[in-house]
Scaffold this motif. Structure first.
Motif, PDB file in Angstrom:
ATOM      1  N   SER A   1       0.224   9.570  -7.389  1.00  0.00           N
ATOM      2  CA  SER A   1      -0.641  10.671  -6.962  1.00  0.00           C
ATOM      3  C   SER A   1      -1.881  10.829  -7.815  1.00  0.00           C
ATOM      4  O   SER A   1      -2.886  11.374  -7.373  1.00  0.00           O
ATOM      5  CB  SER A   1       0.140  11.986  -6.978  1.00  0.00           C
ATOM      6  OG  SER A   1       0.487  12.326  -8.316  1.00  0.00           O
TER       7      SER A   1
ATOM      8  N   LEU B   1      -7.469   2.041   0.701  1.00  0.00           N
ATOM      9  CA  LEU B   1      -7.274   1.738  -0.717  1.00  0.00           C
ATOM     10  C   LEU B   1      -8.225   2.529  -1.618  1.00  0.00           C
ATOM     11  O   LEU B   1      -7.840   2.953  -2.715  1.00  0.00           O
ATOM     12  CB  LEU B   1      -7.464   0.238  -0.972  1.00  0.00           C
ATOM     13  CG  LEU B   1      -6.329  -0.688  -0.515  1.00  0.00           C
ATOM     14  CD1 LEU B   1      -6.738  -2.150  -0.654  1.00  0.00           C
ATOM     15  CD2 LEU B   1      -5.051  -0.420  -1.314  1.00  0.00           C
TER      16      LEU B   1
ATOM     17  N   ASP C   1      -9.172   5.462  -1.470  1.00  0.00           N
ATOM     18  CA  ASP C   1      -8.721   6.841  -1.664  1.00  0.00           C
ATOM     19  C   ASP C   1      -7.563   6.961  -2.656  1.00  0.00           C
ATOM     20  O   ASP C   1      -7.181   8.068  -3.030  1.00  0.00           O
ATOM     21  CB  ASP C   1      -8.276   7.446  -0.324  1.00  0.00           C
ATOM     22  CG  ASP C   1      -9.448   7.951   0.494  1.00  0.00           C
ATOM     23  OD1 ASP C   1     -10.566   7.988  -0.045  1.00  0.00           O
ATOM     24  OD2 ASP C   1      -9.243   8.293   1.668  1.00  0.00           O
ATOM     25  N   MET C   2      -7.015   5.823  -3.078  1.00  0.00           N
ATOM     26  CA  MET C   2      -5.830   5.864  -3.932  1.00  0.00           C
ATOM     27  C   MET C   2      -6.205   5.923  -5.414  1.00  0.00           C
ATOM     28  O   MET C   2      -6.966   5.082  -5.901  1.00  0.00           O
ATOM     29  CB  MET C   2      -4.964   4.629  -3.682  1.00  0.00           C
ATOM     30  CG  MET C   2      -4.413   4.553  -2.272  1.00  0.00           C
ATOM     31  SD  MET C   2      -3.363   3.095  -2.045  1.00  0.00           S
ATOM     32  CE  MET C   2      -2.959   3.254  -0.302  1.00  0.00           C
TER      33      MET C   2
ATOM     34  N   THR D   1       0.826  -1.209   0.000  1.00  0.00           N
ATOM     35  CA  THR D   1       0.000   0.000   0.000  1.00  0.00           C
ATOM     36  C   THR D   1       0.866   1.268   0.000  1.00  0.00           C
ATOM     37  O   THR D   1       0.474   2.285  -0.576  1.00  0.00           O
ATOM     38  CB  THR D   1      -0.960   0.036   1.206  1.00  0.00           C
ATOM     39  OG1 THR D   1      -0.223  -0.119   2.422  1.00  0.00           O
ATOM     40  CG2 THR D   1      -1.990  -1.082   1.104  1.00  0.00           C
TER      41      THR D   1
ATOM     42  N   ALA E   1       0.489   4.104  -2.830  1.00  0.00           N
ATOM     43  CA  ALA E   1       0.209   5.481  -2.419  1.00  0.00           C
ATOM     44  C   ALA E   1       1.142   6.484  -3.088  1.00  0.00           C
ATOM     45  O   ALA E   1       0.881   7.688  -3.066  1.00  0.00           O
ATOM     46  CB  ALA E   1       0.310   5.604  -0.900  1.00  0.00           C
TER      47      ALA E   1
END
Length: 243
Positions: A41, A75, A77-78, A34, A38
């Motif tokens: 961007s 996850l 939010d990625m 993760t 991350a």
């Protein structure tokens, strides 16, 4: 140079791949995976590199769903995970993650009924998924302002018998996703703490807001206590008489 070949990003992925060979290090492997994901961007200059990590994003989702003791993830939010939502090959993987992090057991059962072969293609076991989704659903039920969950609602949401309610509550407690007590007389569960299934930017903002309110309340309490104390100078001259 391609994004995944340089800097600490590649190191995160390398460490994750090394650790995944040892089953006892599965959580650590997931953590580094993760961290790698991350680093993407999703900004315009990075958008062309997102597909490079697509397979790793899928692996992270499957590992999260498969794990019997991971109940929280950011996850969703990625950007590198978000690209899967409209992907012709992996959209169902994204949908499964969304169910596990934002929905309840009924949504999972509908998903499985629509394509019962999907889980097997990724090495997932339906019964294990049901177990995890019951726990996830129980956590979701605890999000009420009152913090009280009727036994009847647990029974209905988890698709269990009345006699199984307390078993699943205890299972949630031992899994460390709930702190609660059972009021058997009134047939309710009283929750004092729960694990947030999704802990991303919005959850951090909510936490900051709560801390700000807490600090303000503490400051007000201190001011009230100080204001209620008698003036030390006045106290020192009380009882002194002149001759």
């Amino acid at each position: 140079m391609e994004h995944w070949e340089s800097g600490p990003e590649r190191s995160f992925l390398t460490i994750s791949n090394i650790l995944k060979e040892n089953k006892s290090m599965a959580k650590d492997s997931f953590t580094f995976l993760t961290k790698y994901l991350a680093t993407f961007s999703g900004e315009a200059e990075e958008s062309s590199t997102l597909p490079e990590a697509k397979e790793e994003a899928v692996r992270a989702i499957i590992e999260f769903v498969k794990s019997p003791d991971m109940f929280q993830s950011d996850l969703l939010d990625m950007p590198v995970v978000g690209q899967l939502e409209k992907d012709g090959k992996y959209s169902l993987v994204y949908q499964l993650l969304k169910i596990f992090l934002t929905q309840r057991l009924d949504a999972y059962l509908e998903f499985h009924a629509a394509d019962s072969t999907f889980l097997k293609s990724y090495g997932l076991v339906h019964e294990d998924c049901v177990t995890k989704m019951r726990l996830m659903s129980l956590v979701d039920l605890s999000s009420t302002d009152s913090g009280e969950i009727p036994y009847s609602l647990i029974k209905e949401t988890l698709g269990i018998t009345e006699d199984e309610v307390e078993y699943w509550v205890v299972k949630a407690i031992t899994s460390k996703i709930l702190d609660c007590r059972m009021d058997q007389m009134n047939q309710i569960v009283i929750v004092s703490r729960r694990t947030e299934r999704v802990f991303g930017q919005s959850q951090w903002q909510a936490l900051r807001s709560k801390l700000a309110v807490w600090r303000a309340n503490v400051a007000n309490a201190i001011s009230t206590i100080q204001a209620s104390k008698p003036d030390e100078g006045t106290q020192g001259v009380q009882g002194v008489t002149t001759r």
